[in-house]
Motif scaffolding. Structure first.
Motif, PDB file in Angstrom:
ATOM      1  N   GLY A 259      45.534  41.246  40.684  1.00  0.00           N
ATOM      2  CA  GLY A 259      45.750  42.686  40.723  1.00  0.00           C
ATOM      3  C   GLY A 259      46.443  43.136  39.454  1.00  0.00           C
ATOM      4  O   GLY A 259      47.446  42.538  39.039  1.00  0.00           O
TER       5      GLY A 259
ATOM      6  N   GLU B 116      39.301  45.811  50.304  1.00  0.00           N
ATOM      7  CA  GLU B 116      38.379  45.465  49.229  1.00  0.00           C
ATOM      8  C   GLU B 116      37.159  46.388  49.265  1.00  0.00           C
ATOM      9  O   GLU B 116      36.596  46.658  50.322  1.00  0.00           O
TER      10      GLU B 116
ATOM     11  N   ASN C 277      34.971  34.333  39.676  1.00  0.00           N
ATOM     12  CA  ASN C 277      34.359  33.177  40.338  1.00  0.00           C
ATOM     13  C   ASN C 277      33.321  32.564  39.409  1.00  0.00           C
ATOM     14  O   ASN C 277      33.238  32.928  38.228  1.00  0.00           O
TER      15      ASN C 277
ATOM     16  N   MET D 291      33.174  37.727  36.134  1.00  0.00           N
ATOM     17  CA  MET D 291      34.288  38.595  36.500  1.00  0.00           C
ATOM     18  C   MET D 291      33.745  39.916  37.027  1.00  0.00           C
ATOM     19  O   MET D 291      32.767  40.455  36.491  1.00  0.00           O
ATOM     20  N   SER D 292      34.380  40.462  38.080  1.00  0.00           N
ATOM     21  CA  SER D 292      33.897  41.717  38.649  1.00  0.00           C
ATOM     22  C   SER D 292      35.056  42.486  39.276  1.00  0.00           C
ATOM     23  O   SER D 292      36.103  41.925  39.598  1.00  0.00           O
ATOM     24  N   ALA D 293      34.844  43.791  39.447  1.00  0.00           N
ATOM     25  CA  ALA D 293      35.837  44.649  40.079  1.00  0.00           C
ATOM     26  C   ALA D 293      35.147  45.897  40.596  1.00  0.00           C
ATOM     27  O   ALA D 293      34.213  46.400  39.977  1.00  0.00           O
TER      28      ALA D 293
ATOM     29  N   GLU E  72      37.628  30.197  42.144  1.00  0.00           N
ATOM     30  CA  GLU E  72      37.488  31.543  42.685  1.00  0.00           C
ATOM     31  C   GLU E  72      38.867  32.111  43.002  1.00  0.00           C
ATOM     32  O   GLU E  72      39.647  31.514  43.738  1.00  0.00           O
ATOM     33  N   GLU E  73      39.178  33.269  42.428  1.00  0.00           N
ATOM     34  CA  GLU E  73      40.477  33.879  42.659  1.00  0.00           C
ATOM     35  C   GLU E  73      40.432  35.380  42.381  1.00  0.00           C
ATOM     36  O   GLU E  73      39.464  35.905  41.836  1.00  0.00           O
ATOM     37  N   GLU E  74      41.511  36.055  42.783  1.00  0.00           N
ATOM     38  CA  GLU E  74      41.652  37.486  42.563  1.00  0.00           C
ATOM     39  C   GLU E  74      42.995  37.760  41.902  1.00  0.00           C
ATOM     40  O   GLU E  74      43.979  37.077  42.184  1.00  0.00           O
TER      41      GLU E  74
ATOM     42  N   ARG F 148      41.707  45.480  41.511  1.00  0.00           N
ATOM     43  CA  ARG F 148      41.604  44.094  41.966  1.00  0.00           C
ATOM     44  C   ARG F 148      40.426  43.453  41.237  1.00  0.00           C
ATOM     45  O   ARG F 148      39.283  43.871  41.388  1.00  0.00           O
ATOM     46  N   ILE F 149      40.706  42.437  40.434  1.00  0.00           N
ATOM     47  CA  ILE F 149      39.674  41.760  39.648  1.00  0.00           C
ATOM     48  C   ILE F 149      39.361  40.420  40.292  1.00  0.00           C
ATOM     49  O   ILE F 149      40.261  39.621  40.567  1.00  0.00           O
ATOM     50  N   LYS F 150      38.081  40.186  40.545  1.00  0.00           N
ATOM     51  CA  LYS F 150      37.632  38.929  41.126  1.00  0.00           C
ATOM     52  C   LYS F 150      37.006  38.058  40.041  1.00  0.00           C
ATOM     53  O   LYS F 150      36.229  38.539  39.215  1.00  0.00           O
TER      54      LYS F 150
END
Length: 239
Positions: free
Chosen positions: A67, A118, A30, A34-36, A63-65, A26-28
């Protein structure tokens, strides 16, 4: 979402390392970048990836996620050459991956739903912090692998060493104090199966930070344009 990263090779290497620990991610995305964060199926190791916004040459997102299947993404990013730029763009339930150097290539990957909870990097308290060149750490882990499947981190006084013992053979690497910044004392044993995977991130950073305490999880940090953190459960000593 549309982001452009000028060093596709660095992200390709990070994804390849993570794919050895987990299958889905799951990659976030914002305003910060970018982070995971993911945990391996055995619940022994955690891996975290961070790419700050400043590392991107183009960054257009709310801001979104998303997969992704890591094996699919790894195979696409392996097509990147040194100097290739990478653009990731979300189009509904698809991820468009554009690689550009002397030619332009586009791949389309299906996004996936990830139902698992998460994950977050745990807030741990350590007794020992060691900073040293990544190459020295990699060599010590590879030396230990020759003789065993686990190794002992030992910080005592001004000395830091990594040692391993098999049924018949052993290895011992003591680092030059001039090459190492060391604070604290403690010792703990860790799985070389996992450390072998972690040290592949040495190519992302000239230096590595190790934090641990006696019979406690290990934290390994590599900091560059792509930042990777690993948390590893200790190997319990047998009497």
């Amino acid at each position: 979402m549309l982001v452009k990263f000028n060093d596709a090779k660095a992200l390709s290497e990070a994804v390849a390392i993570m794919s050895e620990l987990v299958n889905e991610l799951r990659i976030k995305v914002n305003k910060n970048g970018m982070s995971a964060v993911a945990v391996d199926p055995a619940n022994v190791a955690l891996v975290s990836l961070k790419i700050p916004r400043t590392a991107f040459s183009q960054f257009e997102t709310s801001e979104e996620e998303i997969g992704v299947n890591l094996e699919d993404l790894k195979q696409v990013l392996k097509r990147a050459n040194s100097g290739s730029s990478l653009t990731l763009e979300r189009k509904e339930n698809k991820l468009l991956v554009n690689l550009e150097d002397n030619v332009k290539r586009r791949f389309t990957l299906s996004l996936i739903d990830i139902d698992s909870e998460e994950k977050h990097v745990p807030d741990l308290e350590f007794q020992v912090k060691v900073s040293l060149p990544s190459s020295l750490f990699q060599h010590a882990v590879e030396d230990a692998l020759v003789v065993s499947d686990a190794c002992l981190f030992n910080a005592s006084g001004n000395s830091f060493s990594i040692e391993a013992k098999g049924n018949l053979n052993s290895s011992h690497t003591e680092f030059n104090p001039e090459e190492v910044k060391l604070n604290g004392e403690g010792k703990a044993k860790y799985s070389l199966e996992y450390l072998q995977k972690f040290v592949k991130a040495c190519k992302l950073s000239e230096n590595v930070s190790l934090q641990f305490k006696t019979d406690y999880p290990l934290r390994v940090d590599f900091s560059g344009d792509v930042e990777m953190t690993f948390i590893l459960a200790p190997r319990v000593e047998e009497d």
